[in-house]
Design an enzyme around this catalytic site. Structure first.
Site, PDB file in Angstrom:
ATOM      1  N   HIS A  21       0.857  -1.190   0.000  1.00  0.00           N
ATOM      2  CA  HIS A  21       0.000   0.000   0.000  1.00  0.00           C
ATOM      3  C   HIS A  21       0.888   1.232   0.000  1.00  0.00           C
ATOM      4  O   HIS A  21       1.938   1.252   0.633  1.00  0.00           O
ATOM      5  CB  HIS A  21      -0.908   0.027   1.246  1.00  0.00           C
TER       6      HIS A  21
ATOM      7  N   ASP B 193      -8.000  -5.148  -0.309  1.00  0.00           N
ATOM      8  CA  ASP B 193      -8.464  -6.005  -1.414  1.00  0.00           C
ATOM      9  C   ASP B 193      -8.109  -7.471  -1.243  1.00  0.00           C
ATOM     10  O   ASP B 193      -8.549  -8.305  -2.030  1.00  0.00           O
ATOM     11  CB  ASP B 193      -7.863  -5.488  -2.728  1.00  0.00           C
TER      12      ASP B 193
HETATM   13  C1  SDX Z   1      -6.184   0.100  -2.995  1.00  0.00           C
HETATM   14  O1  SDX Z   1      -4.448   4.664  -2.050  1.00  0.00           O
HETATM   15  C2  SDX Z   1      -5.352   4.001  -1.459  1.00  0.00           C
HETATM   16  O2  SDX Z   1      -5.747   4.309  -0.346  1.00  0.00           O
HETATM   17  C3  SDX Z   1      -5.935   2.811  -2.218  1.00  0.00           C
HETATM   18  C4  SDX Z   1      -6.958   1.959  -1.472  1.00  0.00           C
HETATM   19  C5  SDX Z   1      -8.244   2.728  -1.229  1.00  0.00           C
HETATM   20  O3  SDX Z   1      -8.994   2.345  -0.300  1.00  0.00           O
HETATM   21  O4  SDX Z   1      -8.553   3.640  -2.033  1.00  0.00           O
HETATM   22  O5  SDX Z   1      -6.412   1.536  -0.227  1.00  0.00           O
HETATM   23  C6  SDX Z   1      -7.352   0.723  -2.286  1.00  0.00           C
HETATM   24  O6  SDX Z   1      -5.941   0.445  -4.120  1.00  0.00           O
HETATM   25  C7  SDX Z   1      -5.333  -0.880  -2.260  1.00  0.00           C
HETATM   26  C8  SDX Z   1      -4.103  -1.376  -3.098  1.00  0.00           C
HETATM   27  C9  SDX Z   1      -4.586  -2.479  -4.058  1.00  0.00           C
HETATM   28  N1  SDX Z   1      -3.546  -2.817  -4.998  1.00  0.00           N
HETATM   29  C10 SDX Z   1      -2.888  -4.021  -4.921  1.00  0.00           C
HETATM   30  O7  SDX Z   1      -3.081  -4.830  -4.042  1.00  0.00           O
HETATM   31  C11 SDX Z   1      -1.918  -4.279  -6.071  1.00  0.00           C
HETATM   32  C12 SDX Z   1      -0.604  -4.866  -5.518  1.00  0.00           C
HETATM   33  N2  SDX Z   1       0.072  -3.811  -4.781  1.00  0.00           N
HETATM   34  C13 SDX Z   1       1.119  -3.056  -5.494  1.00  0.00           C
HETATM   35  O8  SDX Z   1       0.803  -2.826  -6.843  1.00  0.00           O
HETATM   36  C14 SDX Z   1       1.589  -1.835  -4.689  1.00  0.00           C
HETATM   37  O9  SDX Z   1       1.844  -2.279  -3.435  1.00  0.00           O
HETATM   38  C15 SDX Z   1       0.706  -0.617  -4.601  1.00  0.00           C
HETATM   39  C16 SDX Z   1       0.274  -0.122  -5.928  1.00  0.00           C
HETATM   40  C17 SDX Z   1      -0.489  -0.877  -3.760  1.00  0.00           C
HETATM   41  C18 SDX Z   1       1.542   0.486  -3.904  1.00  0.00           C
HETATM   42  O10 SDX Z   1       2.521   0.855  -4.813  1.00  0.00           O
HETATM   43  P1  SDX Z   1       3.706   1.840  -4.377  1.00  0.00           P
HETATM   44  O11 SDX Z   1       3.378   2.604  -3.145  1.00  0.00           O
HETATM   45  O12 SDX Z   1       4.074   2.592  -5.587  1.00  0.00           O
HETATM   46  O13 SDX Z   1       4.823   0.818  -3.914  1.00  0.00           O
HETATM   47  P2  SDX Z   1       6.076   0.527  -4.758  1.00  0.00           P
HETATM   48  O14 SDX Z   1       5.651   0.001  -6.094  1.00  0.00           O
HETATM   49  O15 SDX Z   1       6.974   1.691  -4.699  1.00  0.00           O
HETATM   50  O16 SDX Z   1       6.676  -0.716  -3.951  1.00  0.00           O
HETATM   51  C19 SDX Z   1       7.746  -0.560  -3.044  1.00  0.00           C
HETATM   52  C20 SDX Z   1       8.533  -1.858  -3.197  1.00  0.00           C
HETATM   53  C21 SDX Z   1       9.007  -2.120  -4.627  1.00  0.00           C
HETATM   54  O17 SDX Z   1      10.168  -2.941  -4.551  1.00  0.00           O
HETATM   55  P3  SDX Z   1      11.636  -2.204  -4.531  1.00  0.00           P
HETATM   56  O18 SDX Z   1      11.674  -1.286  -5.736  1.00  0.00           O
HETATM   57  O19 SDX Z   1      11.714  -1.489  -3.210  1.00  0.00           O
HETATM   58  O20 SDX Z   1      12.599  -3.384  -4.635  1.00  0.00           O
HETATM   59  O21 SDX Z   1       7.692  -2.977  -2.873  1.00  0.00           O
HETATM   60  C22 SDX Z   1       7.509  -3.793  -4.021  1.00  0.00           C
HETATM   61  C23 SDX Z   1       7.886  -2.957  -5.220  1.00  0.00           C
HETATM   62  O22 SDX Z   1       8.348  -3.785  -6.281  1.00  0.00           O
HETATM   63  N3  SDX Z   1       6.095  -4.158  -4.037  1.00  0.00           N
HETATM   64  C24 SDX Z   1       5.633  -5.376  -4.291  1.00  0.00           C
HETATM   65  C25 SDX Z   1       4.242  -5.269  -4.129  1.00  0.00           C
HETATM   66  N4  SDX Z   1       3.906  -4.016  -3.799  1.00  0.00           N
HETATM   67  C26 SDX Z   1       5.051  -3.325  -3.740  1.00  0.00           C
HETATM   68  N5  SDX Z   1       6.254  -6.520  -4.640  1.00  0.00           N
HETATM   69  C27 SDX Z   1       5.452  -7.614  -4.827  1.00  0.00           C
HETATM   70  N6  SDX Z   1       4.103  -7.589  -4.675  1.00  0.00           N
HETATM   71  C28 SDX Z   1       3.460  -6.447  -4.344  1.00  0.00           C
HETATM   72  N7  SDX Z   1       2.142  -6.422  -4.198  1.00  0.00           N
END
Ligand code: SDX
Length: 434
Positions: free
Chosen positions: A310, A368
């Site tokens: 998140h 989710d």
């Molecule tokens: C919602 O904003 C809100 O409040 C949204 C929400 C709402 O109520 O409106 O809460 C609802 O959208 C919840 C999120 C649902 N999405 C998912 O579950 C999709 C999977 N999650 C990822 O796509 C991600 O975690 C996000 C999009 C939720 C957050 O993305 P960020 O903040 O841009 O995080 P990031 O991509 O910068 O990740 C930081 C690190 C990275 O690795 P490094 O570059 O540090 O090596 O964590 C890794 C990412 O690759 N990472 C994941 C991951 N999420 C982040 N690796 C594997 N699986 C994941 N799910």
């Protein structure tokens, strides 16, 4: 703007120029540096792709502390609202700022209840969609089309028009959602029933058929009402920010909400609930979890652990914890305590939260991750999961739109950029190119 202001001075050592940046403090949470004068003073922009550290607005609606896993709707903890409130009461709270009295709640609920029907011409829009159109495509299109039906109340600067819009869109979203589902089934639309409450009415419109009486399962409507409470608002998330940006142009509110529906659809946002179920089915069994965790860490691939991570929560998403507990209760009451998808989700969470990659990045289950287990258990098809999210989040979108439009200081949103493209160059006739 709320709170006292102090000032930060930002000085450009080379030129000796400086900018005084007022510090604005809220009631709780980080203060904000007001950078509005920065470009004029120092000819620079701030740079924050994804707006991870940027307050785009002041708001009084919802507060999140991502490190502590705190979520407050108008100051009330989500755990207390989940336990003691109802979606209609939470809708009133988010829209109007205070918990309603019994009479206020009854009046509000009545205003919603008596606006649930759709114009018959609008219902015919669904016949224009292919039978396998994604329900989110139908919902976003039909919501935008509502502006073609309600010309009489479209003055966004008229508080009464804004109130009527709020009631209409909240009342009609379930009817639109159910109509999209019925169209995809090739079944006749089911009209709303005024004797049913909000969640029960939606379940009835989704699952009833004209040829027999529909037996409503109280567990299902109780679970859906709770899921609606948990999904109702979440401060400046991507879809809410989309509604605010679209609304800031003066676009009609139906167009702004439709833009929010489209933004929510993405798998990184509200579309994740549908993607979680697909992921769990792809994993299939506990012994395939390690392989998929490895795929989730592989940057060369696109596989991510859907429902994990998140932008704001770097601790458990409190909503995920409430939904996980609700899974146990709903599945047991539905006689499906041994639901294999839920068992797999629980084991996936357990194994992932012992894995250094996820722990070091503070990737916890979000709202989710478990919601789809409950939607499935109460019979809602996977393609409708994000539509359920949109039905609930419409309340938050409307609350934020109202807060923005009623602010006399509202300005059109217009972010700037760091330009890294070509510098000026002269046009070259095609005969002289390469
Ligand atoms: C919602 O904003 C809100 O409040 C949204 C929400 C709402 O109520 O409106 O809460 C609802 O959208 C919840 C999120 C649902 N999405 C998912 O579950 C999709 C999977 N999650 C990822 O796509 C991600 O975690 C996000 C999009 C939720 C957050 O993305 P960020 O903040 O841009 O995080 P990031 O991509 O910068 O990740 C930081 C690190 C990275 O690795 P490094 O570059 O540090 O090596 O964590 C890794 C990412 O690759 N990472 C994941 C991951 N999420 C982040 N690796 C594997 N699986 C994941 N799910």
């Amino acid at each position: 703007m709320s709170g006292k202001t102090e000032t930060f001075e930002l000085r450009d050592g080379a030129s000796g120029r400086s900018s005084q940046l007022p510090v604005r403090t809220g009631t709780i949470g980080p203060a904000a540096l007001d950078i509005a004068g920065l470009h004029k003073d120092l000819d620079v922009f701030t740079y924050d792709p994804g707006f991870g550290a940027t307050a785009a607005t002041e708001s009084r609606i919802t507060y999140i502390d991502g490190d502590a896993g705190v979520l407050l709707y108008r100051g009330y903890p989500i755990e207390q609202l989940a336990e003691k409130s109802s979606f209609m009461e939470v809708a009133y709270l988010l829209l109007l700022g205070e918990l309603p009295t019994s009479r206020q709640l009854e009046e509000f609920t009545g205003n919603i209840r008596y606006h649930t029907m759709l114009n018959e011409t609008l219902l015919r829009f669904f016949n224009g969609f292919h039978h396998n159109a994604h329900p989110m495509a139908m919902v976003s299109a039909v919501v935008a089309s509502m502006s073609a039906f309600y010309h009489d109340t479209m003055d966004i600067h008229n508080p009464r028009h804004r109130e009527i819009f709020s009631h209409r869109i909240i009342a009609k979203l379930p009817t639109i959602a159910a109509a999209a589902h019925k169209h995809s089934l090739g079944q006749p639309f089911i009209y709303p029933r005024n004797e049913l409450d909000y969640a029960a009415n939606l379940l009835h419109m989704l699952f009833a058929v004209p040829c027999e009486a529909y037996k409503l399962d109280p567990i299902a409507s109780e679970a859906l009402d709770l899921l609606f409470i948990l999904h109702a608002d979440h401060e400046q998330n991507a879809s809410t920010s989309t509604v605010r940006l679209a609304g800031s142009t003066g676009a009609n509110p139906y167009a702004a909400i439709s833009a929010g529906v489209s933004a929510l659809w993405g798998p990184a946002h509200g579309g994740a609930n549908e993607a979680v179920l697909a992921m769990l089915e792809q994993i299939g069994s506990v012994d395939h979890i390690p392989k998929h965790l490895a795929m989730a860490k592989d940057k060369s691939g696109h596989f991510r652990l859907m429902g994990f991570g998140h932008r704001v929560y770097k601790n458990f998403d409190p909503r995920a914890q409430i939904i996980r507990a609700m899974c146990h209760k709903v599945l047991a009451r539905l006689g499906r305590a041994d639901n294999p998808l839920f068992e797999l989700a629980l084991r996936l969470e357990e194994i992932a939260l012992k894995d250094e990659y996820f722990v070091s990045r503070k990737l916890y289950p979000n709202v989710d991750f478990y919601s789809g287990v409950i939607y499935s258990a109460i019979g809602i098809p996977r393609s409708m999961f994000t539509v359920m999210f949109a039905v609930a989040r419409t309340v938050g979108w409307v609350a934020h739109w109202q807060e923005m439009i009623s602010d006399p200081g509202m300005r059109i949103g217009r972010p700037r950029q760091l330009y890294t493209g070509a510098t000026r160059r002269e046009y070259l006739e095609i005969a002289r190119r390469g």
